[in-house]
Design an enzyme around this catalytic site. Sequence first.
Site, PDB file in Angstrom:
ATOM      1  N   ASP A 176     -24.172  -8.732 -13.288  1.00 41.47           N
ATOM      2  CA  ASP A 176     -23.603  -8.453 -12.289  1.00 41.47           C
ATOM      3  C   ASP A 176     -22.646  -7.998 -11.961  1.00 41.47           C
ATOM      4  O   ASP A 176     -21.435  -7.312 -11.264  1.00 41.47           O
ATOM      5  CB  ASP A 176     -23.672  -9.708 -11.471  1.00 41.47           C
ATOM      6  CG  ASP A 176     -22.139 -10.779 -12.264  1.00 41.47           C
ATOM      7  OD1 ASP A 176     -22.211 -10.423 -13.002  1.00 41.47           O
ATOM      8  OD2 ASP A 176     -22.057 -11.444 -11.660  1.00 41.47           O
ATOM      9  N   SER A 177     -22.053  -7.287 -13.215  1.00 43.99           N
ATOM     10  CA  SER A 177     -20.643  -6.433 -13.940  1.00 43.99           C
ATOM     11  C   SER A 177     -20.557  -4.755 -12.516  1.00 43.99           C
ATOM     12  O   SER A 177     -20.284  -4.041 -12.553  1.00 43.99           O
ATOM     13  CB  SER A 177     -20.347  -6.098 -15.310  1.00 43.99           C
ATOM     14  OG  SER A 177     -21.812  -5.716 -15.436  1.00 43.99           O
TER      15      SER A 177
ATOM     16  N   ASP B  16     -28.423 -11.012 -14.256  1.00 48.40           N
ATOM     17  CA  ASP B  16     -27.431 -12.131 -13.833  1.00 48.40           C
ATOM     18  C   ASP B  16     -28.401 -12.644 -12.588  1.00 48.40           C
ATOM     19  O   ASP B  16     -27.903 -11.861 -11.798  1.00 48.40           O
ATOM     20  CB  ASP B  16     -26.298 -10.934 -13.989  1.00 48.40           C
ATOM     21  CG  ASP B  16     -25.297 -11.855 -15.346  1.00 48.40           C
ATOM     22  OD1 ASP B  16     -25.963 -12.648 -15.482  1.00 48.40           O
ATOM     23  OD2 ASP B  16     -24.492 -10.918 -14.843  1.00 48.40           O
TER      24      ASP B  16
ATOM     25  N   LYS C 124     -29.020 -15.133 -16.439  1.00 47.82           N
ATOM     26  CA  LYS C 124     -27.889 -15.529 -16.660  1.00 47.82           C
ATOM     27  C   LYS C 124     -27.367 -16.123 -15.349  1.00 47.82           C
ATOM     28  O   LYS C 124     -27.525 -15.494 -14.388  1.00 47.82           O
ATOM     29  CB  LYS C 124     -27.301 -13.812 -17.849  1.00 47.82           C
ATOM     30  CG  LYS C 124     -26.073 -14.757 -18.238  1.00 47.82           C
ATOM     31  CD  LYS C 124     -25.419 -13.466 -18.868  1.00 47.82           C
ATOM     32  CE  LYS C 124     -24.519 -12.912 -18.297  1.00 47.82           C
ATOM     33  NZ  LYS C 124     -23.433 -12.957 -17.157  1.00 47.82           N
TER      34      LYS C 124
ATOM     35  N   GLU D 266     -23.464 -18.448 -14.473  1.00 48.68           N
ATOM     36  CA  GLU D 266     -22.502 -18.519 -15.664  1.00 48.68           C
ATOM     37  C   GLU D 266     -21.848 -20.214 -14.778  1.00 48.68           C
ATOM     38  O   GLU D 266     -22.350 -20.167 -14.372  1.00 48.68           O
ATOM     39  CB  GLU D 266     -21.395 -18.133 -15.083  1.00 48.68           C
ATOM     40  CG  GLU D 266     -21.415 -16.171 -14.859  1.00 48.68           C
ATOM     41  CD  GLU D 266     -20.236 -15.472 -14.215  1.00 48.68           C
ATOM     42  OE1 GLU D 266     -19.209 -16.322 -13.484  1.00 48.68           O
ATOM     43  OE2 GLU D 266     -20.272 -14.196 -14.234  1.00 48.68           O
TER      44      GLU D 266
ATOM     45  N   GLU E 238     -17.696 -15.272 -23.685  1.00 47.62           N
ATOM     46  CA  GLU E 238     -16.532 -14.351 -23.398  1.00 47.62           C
ATOM     47  C   GLU E 238     -15.526 -14.930 -22.904  1.00 47.62           C
ATOM     48  O   GLU E 238     -14.583 -15.635 -22.487  1.00 47.62           O
ATOM     49  CB  GLU E 238     -17.370 -13.226 -21.186  1.00 47.62           C
ATOM     50  CG  GLU E 238     -16.606 -12.719 -21.366  1.00 47.62           C
ATOM     51  CD  GLU E 238     -16.711 -11.737 -19.789  1.00 47.62           C
ATOM     52  OE1 GLU E 238     -17.697 -12.000 -19.232  1.00 47.62           O
ATOM     53  OE2 GLU E 238     -15.827 -10.924 -19.238  1.00 47.62           O
TER      54      GLU E 238
HETATM   55  O1  KIV Z   1     -22.556  -8.690 -15.433  1.00 46.94           O
HETATM   56  C1  KIV Z   1     -21.690  -8.815 -17.050  1.00 46.94           C
HETATM   57  O2  KIV Z   1     -22.333  -7.314 -17.050  1.00 46.94           O
HETATM   58  C2  KIV Z   1     -21.794  -9.731 -18.093  1.00 46.94           C
HETATM   59  C3  KIV Z   1     -21.385  -9.677 -19.179  1.00 46.94           C
HETATM   60  C4  KIV Z   1     -21.884 -10.917 -20.578  1.00 46.94           C
HETATM   61  C5  KIV Z   1     -21.163  -8.098 -19.851  1.00 46.94           C
HETATM   62  O3  KIV Z   1     -22.266 -10.872 -17.670  1.00 46.94           O
END
Ligand code: KIV
Length: 275
Positions: A49-50, A88, A118, A120, A187
Amino acid sequence: MSAVARTKRLSTPQIRDRKGQQPLVCLTAYTTQMARWLDPHVDLLLVGDSLGMVVYGFDSTLPVTLEMMIAHGAAVMRGAERACVIVDLPFGSYQESPEHAFRSAARVMAETGCSGVKLEGGAEMAETVRFLVQRGIPVCGHVGLMPQSVNVAGGFKAAGRSESEAQKVAQDADAVAKAGAFAVVLEGTLEPVAAAITASLPVPTIGIGASPACDGQILVSEDVFGLFSDFTPRFVKRYANLGAEISAAAEAYARDVRARTFPTLEHCFVPKTAK
Ligand code: KIV
């Protein structure tokens, strides 16, 4: 997708089995073409999500939507053949309840064809991780610095600098691993903290700003290749300066257009030789 193509792609169990083996090479990708370039060289591609900051110019990842992640996830899947691709879950698409997370993750899996998601969060997300894994959705955890919690943390701050913070990161990693995560992204944390977590976790740790003590590393590709100039984290080694090259090429192009010195269609024809 054919059965042959399926067996070629690295699976999430294969990523998990790399614990303590050869380091996992991981990068982000948001587009088909970037995925094509990176696929032969990496084990895992993350549609992170970056992309909210790197592609869309937001100042955090919070405005990213599920629809954006699905569109970019599908694009990356069209370009990657052998890397394990995970996507993400964006802010607001999973925190409310395990059921909410399942609905979002199921859409991501079904509409992109990716291998897992993924999310968080540490101990507070363990129940959700377990709920997803038990229902067929491979999950990669993400603890330490969690960009989606930037407002609670008061900025993008390293995690684990004090003894109590280090313990919290370790407990979070342990909780998501016990809940069934196939790997955990660590991270922004210090090497001794990352080393201790890596030694105690049964699944691979994938570090970002977390030292070579992890079982692998993930970085944002645009940082690595010099394609993102807003901000480059200090721990990133830059392997190319493509942004500067693009800028120089654009300048050369502009010169050609202004001077009317670019090729015409006639340049493309091979003159017919007279008989
Ligand atoms: O959103 C992202 O790119 C990430 C990192 C771990 C690179 O979560």
